[in-house]
Design a protein around this motif. Structure first.
Motif, mmCIF file in Angstrom:
data_model
loop_
_atom_site.group_PDB
_atom_site.id
_atom_site.type_symbol
_atom_site.label_atom_id
_atom_site.label_comp_id
_atom_site.label_asym_id
_atom_site.label_seq_id
_atom_site.Cartn_x
_atom_site.Cartn_y
_atom_site.Cartn_z
ATOM 1 N N ASN A 146 16.757 11.104 -4.257
ATOM 2 C CA ASN A 146 16.925 10.309 -5.475
ATOM 3 C C ASN A 146 16.052 9.063 -5.499
ATOM 4 N N ALA A 147 15.774 8.526 -4.326
ATOM 5 C CA ALA A 147 14.992 7.292 -4.255
ATOM 6 C C ALA A 147 13.503 7.543 -4.455
ATOM 7 N N GLY A 148 13.103 8.795 -4.394
ATOM 8 C CA GLY A 148 11.682 9.097 -4.531
ATOM 9 C C GLY A 148 10.896 8.815 -3.269
ATOM 10 N N ASN A 149 11.599 8.690 -2.144
ATOM 11 C CA ASN A 149 10.918 8.419 -0.880
ATOM 12 C C ASN A 149 10.540 9.679 -0.118
ATOM 13 N N MET A 150 11.196 10.782 -0.448
ATOM 14 C CA MET A 150 10.929 12.038 0.245
ATOM 15 C C MET A 150 10.746 13.165 -0.767
ATOM 16 N N LEU A 151 9.793 14.008 -0.475
ATOM 17 C CA LEU A 151 9.535 15.200 -1.284
ATOM 18 C C LEU A 151 9.525 16.382 -0.339
ATOM 19 N N TYR A 152 10.073 17.507 -0.798
ATOM 20 C CA TYR A 152 10.183 18.677 0.051
ATOM 21 C C TYR A 152 9.633 19.908 -0.663
ATOM 22 N N LEU A 153 9.220 20.869 0.159
ATOM 23 C CA LEU A 153 8.825 22.167 -0.381
ATOM 24 C C LEU A 153 9.366 23.234 0.565
ATOM 25 N N GLN A 154 10.361 23.963 0.116
ATOM 26 C CA GLN A 154 10.896 25.084 0.884
ATOM 27 C C GLN A 154 10.097 26.330 0.519
ATOM 28 N N MET A 155 9.487 26.924 1.517
ATOM 29 C CA MET A 155 8.639 28.080 1.282
ATOM 30 C C MET A 155 9.235 29.292 1.988
ATOM 31 N N CYS B 117 0.593 16.611 -0.673
ATOM 32 C CA CYS B 117 1.648 15.972 -1.442
ATOM 33 C C CYS B 117 1.002 14.960 -2.390
ATOM 34 N N THR B 118 1.535 14.827 -3.588
ATOM 35 C CA THR B 118 1.017 13.859 -4.538
ATOM 36 C C THR B 118 2.139 13.213 -5.328
ATOM 37 N N VAL B 119 1.937 11.958 -5.646
ATOM 38 C CA VAL B 119 2.879 11.210 -6.481
ATOM 39 C C VAL B 119 2.081 10.519 -7.574
ATOM 40 N N GLY B 120 2.541 10.630 -8.799
ATOM 41 C CA GLY B 120 1.879 9.977 -9.918
ATOM 42 C C GLY B 120 2.802 8.982 -10.567
ATOM 43 N N GLY B 121 2.277 7.819 -10.874
ATOM 44 C CA GLY B 121 3.127 6.822 -11.519
ATOM 45 C C GLY B 121 2.439 5.500 -11.684
ATOM 46 N N ARG B 122 3.263 4.492 -11.938
ATOM 47 C CA ARG B 122 2.771 3.148 -12.174
ATOM 48 C C ARG B 122 3.174 2.281 -10.993
ATOM 49 N N SER C 191 7.656 18.530 4.308
ATOM 50 C CA SER C 191 8.207 17.248 3.903
ATOM 51 C C SER C 191 7.072 16.283 3.622
ATOM 52 N N CYS C 192 7.326 15.361 2.732
ATOM 53 C CA CYS C 192 6.359 14.319 2.416
ATOM 54 C C CYS C 192 7.106 13.001 2.356
ATOM 55 N N ALA C 193 6.728 12.081 3.233
ATOM 56 C CA ALA C 193 7.341 10.754 3.258
ATOM 57 C C ALA C 193 6.467 9.789 2.483
ATOM 58 N N VAL C 194 7.070 9.115 1.512
ATOM 59 C CA VAL C 194 6.359 8.157 0.668
ATOM 60 C C VAL C 194 6.749 6.749 1.087
ATOM 61 N N SER C 195 5.773 5.972 1.498
ATOM 62 C CA SER C 195 6.032 4.579 1.860
ATOM 63 C C SER C 195 5.297 3.665 0.894
ATOM 64 N N GLY C 196 5.864 2.461 0.694
ATOM 65 C CA GLY C 196 5.304 1.571 -0.303
ATOM 66 C C GLY C 196 5.956 1.844 -1.639
ATOM 67 N N GLN D 298 0.843 -1.190 0.000
ATOM 68 C CA GLN D 298 0.000 0.000 0.000
ATOM 69 C C GLN D 298 0.878 1.240 0.000
ATOM 70 N N VAL D 299 0.578 2.168 -0.856
ATOM 71 C CA VAL D 299 1.340 3.411 -0.943
ATOM 72 C C VAL D 299 0.703 4.436 -0.016
ATOM 73 N N GLN D 300 1.524 5.047 0.820
ATOM 74 C CA GLN D 300 1.041 6.090 1.718
ATOM 75 C C GLN D 300 1.946 7.302 1.619
ATOM 76 N N LEU D 301 1.337 8.471 1.678
ATOM 77 C CA LEU D 301 2.061 9.729 1.682
ATOM 78 C C LEU D 301 1.701 10.473 2.955
ATOM 79 N N VAL D 302 2.708 10.907 3.693
ATOM 80 C CA VAL D 302 2.479 11.614 4.944
ATOM 81 C C VAL D 302 3.235 12.929 4.919
ATOM 82 N N GLU D 303 2.480 14.021 4.992
ATOM 83 C CA GLU D 303 3.077 15.353 4.997
ATOM 84 C C GLU D 303 3.391 15.794 6.427
ATOM 85 N N SER D 304 4.392 16.635 6.548
ATOM 86 C CA SER D 304 4.741 17.231 7.836
ATOM 87 C C SER D 304 5.395 18.581 7.587
#
Length: 122
Positions: A73-82, A95-100, A21-26, A1-7
């Motif tokens: 690089n692994a695509g496990n974390m996404l960041y937004l510096q504001m 946070c959103t991730v699109g793919g296969r 930050s957005c942590a992507v699991s799965g 299961q893919v989960q995205l958790v923002e903080s």
């Protein structure tokens, strides 16, 4: 299961900074793009920034020059510096991730997190 958790959301004064930050699991077999959207009360969800293969980025007009999207690089974390935050940046940020999902998947899909509140006081 893919989960995205923002903080990283919270309350900040105008002119201040926050880093989301957005942590992507799965695992996702192929990520096409990752991004941030936001939604303020009474408004539609709008694009903040996306990052795709080759680190190609797209920013919403209202945040250009102030916000920076990045990922590991692994695509496990996404960041937004504001930076230079304004009261009009107040919204729930998603946070959103699109793919296969799998190598044998026949369609792409988008995954979304639950959102994190950003409030900018004047």
């Amino acid at each position: 299961q893919v989960q995205l958790v923002e903080s990283g959301g919270g309350l900040v004064q105008a002119g201040g900074s926050l880093r989301l930050s957005c942590a992507v699991s799965g695992s996702i077999f192929k990520i096409n793009a990752m991004g941030w959207y936001r939604q303020a009360p009474g408004n539609q969800r709008e694009l903040v920034a996306t990052i795709a293969s080759g680190d190609t980025t797209i920013y919403g007009n209202s945040v250009k020059g102030r916000f920076t999207i990045s990922r590991d690089n692994a695509g496990n974390m996404l960041y937004l510096q504001m930076n230079s935050l304004k009261p009009e940046d107040t919204a729930v940020y998603y946070c959103t991730v699109g793919g296969r999902r799998y190598s044998f998947s026949t369609y792409d899909r988008d995954y979304w997190g639950q959102g994190t509140q950003v409030t900018v006081s004047s």
